[in-house]
Write an enzyme that holds these catalytic residues in place. Structure first.
Site, mmCIF file in Angstrom:
data_model
loop_
_atom_site.group_PDB
_atom_site.id
_atom_site.type_symbol
_atom_site.label_atom_id
_atom_site.label_comp_id
_atom_site.label_asym_id
_atom_site.label_seq_id
_atom_site.Cartn_x
_atom_site.Cartn_y
_atom_site.Cartn_z
ATOM 1 N N LYS A 191 25.975 40.816 37.102
ATOM 2 C CA LYS A 191 26.809 40.196 38.150
ATOM 3 C C LYS A 191 26.712 41.042 39.412
ATOM 4 O O LYS A 191 27.243 42.140 39.482
ATOM 5 C CB LYS A 191 28.281 40.102 37.731
ATOM 6 C CG LYS A 191 29.051 39.184 38.687
ATOM 7 C CD LYS A 191 30.521 39.456 38.779
ATOM 8 C CE LYS A 191 30.911 40.414 39.848
ATOM 9 N NZ LYS A 191 30.578 40.075 41.235
ATOM 10 N N GLU A 267 30.165 54.190 36.807
ATOM 11 C CA GLU A 267 29.744 55.052 37.930
ATOM 12 C C GLU A 267 30.668 54.700 39.089
ATOM 13 O O GLU A 267 30.588 53.597 39.627
ATOM 14 C CB GLU A 267 28.290 54.761 38.334
ATOM 15 C CG GLU A 267 27.272 54.932 37.236
ATOM 16 C CD GLU A 267 27.033 56.376 36.842
ATOM 17 O OE1 GLU A 267 27.532 57.280 37.544
ATOM 18 O OE2 GLU A 267 26.367 56.590 35.832
ATOM 19 N N CYS A 301 28.476 56.371 47.573
ATOM 20 C CA CYS A 301 29.417 57.007 46.638
ATOM 21 C C CYS A 301 29.326 58.525 46.702
ATOM 22 O O CYS A 301 30.319 59.219 46.522
ATOM 23 C CB CYS A 301 29.158 56.510 45.227
ATOM 24 S SG CYS A 301 27.425 56.609 44.767
ATOM 25 N N GLU A 400 38.821 58.016 49.221
ATOM 26 C CA GLU A 400 37.476 57.574 49.573
ATOM 27 C C GLU A 400 37.587 56.526 50.679
ATOM 28 O O GLU A 400 38.159 55.457 50.476
ATOM 29 C CB GLU A 400 36.792 56.963 48.337
ATOM 30 C CG GLU A 400 35.350 56.610 48.590
ATOM 31 C CD GLU A 400 34.668 56.000 47.371
ATOM 32 O OE1 GLU A 400 35.268 55.128 46.715
ATOM 33 O OE2 GLU A 400 33.522 56.387 47.079
HETATM 34 P P1 NAP Z 1 34.385 47.233 43.633
HETATM 35 O O1 NAP Z 1 35.337 46.518 44.487
HETATM 36 O O2 NAP Z 1 34.885 48.045 42.510
HETATM 37 O O3 NAP Z 1 33.358 46.112 43.106
HETATM 38 C C1 NAP Z 1 32.260 46.431 42.303
HETATM 39 C C2 NAP Z 1 31.866 45.219 41.490
HETATM 40 O O4 NAP Z 1 32.930 44.892 40.599
HETATM 41 C C3 NAP Z 1 31.610 43.963 42.314
HETATM 42 O O5 NAP Z 1 30.546 43.229 41.738
HETATM 43 C C4 NAP Z 1 32.931 43.214 42.170
HETATM 44 O O6 NAP Z 1 32.815 41.825 42.394
HETATM 45 C C5 NAP Z 1 33.280 43.527 40.741
HETATM 46 N N1 NAP Z 1 34.704 43.358 40.405
HETATM 47 C C6 NAP Z 1 35.770 43.359 41.234
HETATM 48 N N2 NAP Z 1 36.913 43.166 40.528
HETATM 49 C C7 NAP Z 1 36.555 43.057 39.229
HETATM 50 C C8 NAP Z 1 37.277 42.844 38.010
HETATM 51 N N3 NAP Z 1 38.615 42.733 37.980
HETATM 52 N N4 NAP Z 1 36.581 42.780 36.851
HETATM 53 C C9 NAP Z 1 35.231 42.923 36.838
HETATM 54 N N5 NAP Z 1 34.491 43.089 37.971
HETATM 55 C C10 NAP Z 1 35.146 43.175 39.139
HETATM 56 O O7 NAP Z 1 33.446 48.203 44.481
HETATM 57 P P2 NAP Z 1 32.670 47.893 45.827
HETATM 58 O O8 NAP Z 1 33.663 47.830 46.912
HETATM 59 O O9 NAP Z 1 31.742 46.735 45.627
HETATM 60 O O10 NAP Z 1 31.752 49.192 45.950
HETATM 61 C C11 NAP Z 1 32.190 50.359 46.505
HETATM 62 C C12 NAP Z 1 32.604 51.343 45.419
HETATM 63 O O11 NAP Z 1 31.510 51.588 44.543
HETATM 64 C C13 NAP Z 1 32.962 52.702 45.988
HETATM 65 O O12 NAP Z 1 34.106 53.189 45.359
HETATM 66 C C14 NAP Z 1 31.750 53.554 45.651
HETATM 67 O O13 NAP Z 1 32.021 54.935 45.590
HETATM 68 C C15 NAP Z 1 31.353 52.990 44.340
HETATM 69 N N6 NAP Z 1 29.945 53.320 44.043
HETATM 70 C C16 NAP Z 1 29.681 54.235 43.061
HETATM 71 C C17 NAP Z 1 28.357 54.581 42.777
HETATM 72 C C18 NAP Z 1 28.044 55.553 41.684
HETATM 73 O O14 NAP Z 1 26.907 55.546 41.202
HETATM 74 N N7 NAP Z 1 28.968 56.399 41.259
HETATM 75 C C19 NAP Z 1 27.303 53.991 43.486
HETATM 76 C C20 NAP Z 1 27.612 53.058 44.468
HETATM 77 C C21 NAP Z 1 28.952 52.730 44.728
HETATM 78 P P3 NAP Z 1 33.117 41.214 43.875
HETATM 79 O O15 NAP Z 1 32.008 41.694 44.732
HETATM 80 O O16 NAP Z 1 33.126 39.769 43.667
HETATM 81 O O17 NAP Z 1 34.446 41.783 44.304
#
Ligand code: NAP
Length: 497
Positions: A191, A267, A301, A400
């Site tokens: 997804k 992650e 991240c 963050e």
């Molecule tokens: P996010 O809001 O957590 O969303 C990540 C994914 O989860 C998206 O596909 C989102 O779908 C989905 N999602 C949202 N709510 C969900 C739920 N209740 N159940 C299952 N899936 C759900 O994160 P983001 O804003 O896209 O990305 C930024 C974050 O990612 C930051 O915190 C960053 O640090 C972290 N990140 C970490 C790494 C690492 O390797 N550690 C790498 C890159 C990014 P939708 O798009 O439809 O909301």
């Protein structure tokens, strides 16, 4: 690729035929309910195309197909050497279509074309090729048992895996999840983030072309709150691999506990420390201090958002970093000279603006930037921004922001630097800059993060594991260790008469 001008890329972008349908059972299909949602380009706010908006019924359908493919053994029981050939061919096909995929990622995410051609696409190719090439070199174990027995410890695929990825590195994170999960023989449902589905959809078709059997890979675009949640709670999914925010990661652990205890690997976010000692190569450290925060607009991240600087050089060093930051003024993503593009959307821009206000209210000194720019473009662009005089208890040092905002914090000795670095709920990455090998190693070892650079930032490649300590996650992407997340250890004990 960088011989092309902005005009060249703009002309190529006008010719792209976007694929917005879901990828299920080896072909592109509309969502069962026929719903779509538009995906917009952060560069100018214009609609790129309509994308399937999959729901829970699509998830159930995809899980059933993935389960049948897994149980049939068409992929799981294929000789590793043959799975390797498919993955290596897939990497080649991505390489053959590199310009188009780099353009898709640039348009959909707002990443500068220089980054998508130079980093995102090559990294995805290398990840898939490397995992494919590795999988027929992984040996299982025969433990030292008594002479009348023989035990086998084998790695077997989990079964059906769901992968949920974010919008900041859609192609790279997709490759980090798909390459090891497919290499180890699982069937997978990916997804993508709602904002950025296009590159994953494109490469799914190429996987089929490379010989991946139908039903082994599904890509379902749709909302996290409904589709993502449903997959995470699904009783017939064996493993869940996620990259995204710590907030949603915690939720996924709960979903796993509330459903079938699916193996869940996360992650998550970071607030990474970048520690600079007075005896470092300050010119290089200043250059990388800016790269560490402003690369990808700070939507990284591992961004080194806490610049922790020895007080004896702090004033001079901050001036040097301000100078380097002038190279990071935002520009249009299709311009090959652009180093920093827009924020992903208006909500993210508002978050950044809010934190700039919070930093000022908290009493930090705004040394550079702080404003939205290119307001006529239709995109959400923000200046690189530097706060000095930050205290590690301030919100701009603890939370963050996920934007181009640097917080400079002073320290007097190594012990204090480590204490500040570790005073965070996160533990994803960091770096230390010093020409004293003793200081550098001692500090690098003491900082509780998954990846630490010495005299570099963002160092590493597919050969090394990537992941977090503390609330930055569990599990590891990349390297042979990634295979651990997608396999169960199976013991078979044989006794002789
Ligand atoms: P996010 O809001 O957590 O969303 C990540 C994914 O989860 C998206 O596909 C989102 O779908 C989905 N999602 C949202 N709510 C969900 C739920 N209740 N159940 C299952 N899936 C759900 O994160 P983001 O804003 O896209 O990305 C930024 C974050 O990612 C930051 O915190 C960053 O640090 C972290 N990140 C970490 C790494 C690492 O390797 N550690 C790498 C890159 C990014 P939708 O798009 O439809 O909301």
């Amino acid at each position: 690729m960088l011989d092309k001008t902005k005009q060249d890329w703009t002309s190529l972008a006008a010719e792209i035929e976007f694929e917005g349908r879901a990828f299920i059972n080896g072909r592109y299909q509309d969502a069962l309910a026929g719903e779509t949602r538009p995906t917009m380009s952060p560069g100018d706010g214009q609609k790129l195309t309509d994308v399937a908006n999959c729901g829970t019924e699509d998830a159930d359908n995809a899980v059933g197909i993935a389960r049948s493919a897994f149980e049939s053994g068409v992929w799981a029981d294929m000789a590793p050497a043959d799975r390797k050939m498919v993955l290596v061919r897939w990497a080649e096909l991505i390489e053959e279509n590199a310009d188009e995929i780099a353009l898709l990622e640039c348009l959909d995410v707002g990443k500068p074309i220089a980054d998508t051609t130079g980093v995102d696409v090559p990294s995805a190719i290398r990840t898939i090729r490397w995992s494919g090439e590795a999988i027929d070199k992984v040996y299982d174990e025969i433990p030292p048992t008594p002479a009348n027995s023989l035990a086998l410890v084998q790695r077997l695929p989990l079964g059906v895996v769901a992968a949920i990825v974010p919008w900041n590195f859609p192609l790279s994170t997709t490759a980090w999840k798909l390459a090891p999960s497919l290499a180890t023989g699982n069937s997978v449902i990916l997804k993508p983030a709602s904002n950025t589905p296009l590159s994953a959809l494109r490469i799914a078709g190429l996987a089929s072309e490379a010989g991946l059997p139908d039903g082994v890979l599904q890509v379902l675009p749709g909302p996290g709150g409904s589709l993502g949640r449903h997959l995470s709670l699904h009783e017939d999914i064996d493993g869940l691999t996620f990259t995204g925010s710590t907030e949603i990661g915690k939720q996924l652990m709960i979903y796993s506990g509330e459903s079938n205890l699916k193996r869940t690997f996360l992650e998550l976010g970071g607030k990474s420390p970048n520690i600079v000692f007075a005896d470092a190569d300050l010119e290089k450290a200043a250059l990388f201090a800016a790269i560490a925060v402003f690369y990808n607009g700070g939507q990284t991240c591992t961004a080194g958002t806490r610049l922790i600087v020895e007080n004896s050089i702090r004033e001079k060093f901050v001036e040097m970093v301000v100078e380097k930051s002038r190279n990071w003024m935002p520009g249009h993503p299709l311009d090959p000279a652009t180093t920093m593009g827009p924020m992903i959307d208006a909500a993210q821009l508002k978050t950044v603006a809010d934190y700039v206000g919070i930093g000022q209210e908290e009493g930090a000194s705004l040394m550079f930037g702080g404003k939205q720019v290119m307001t006529d473009s239709g995109g959400c662009y923000h200046e690189p921004t530097i706060f000095d005089g930050v205290n590690n208890n301030m919100r701009i040092a603890r939370e963050e922001i996920f934007g181009p905002v640097m917080s400079v914090i002073g320290f007097d000795d190594a012990e204090e630097a480590v204490q500040i670095a570790n005073d965070s709920i996160f533990g994803l990455a960091g770096a230390v800059w010093s020409n004293n090998i003793n200081t550098a190693h001692k500090v690098a070892r003491a900082v509780r993060v998954g990846t630490m650079g010495i005299n570099n930032y963002f160092g590493g490649d597919i050969t090394v594991p990537f992941g977090g300590f503390k609330q930055s996650g569990n599990g590891r992407d990349k390297s042979m260790h990634a295979f651990d997340d997608y396999t169960e250890l199976k013991t078979t004990w044989i006794e002789f008469d």
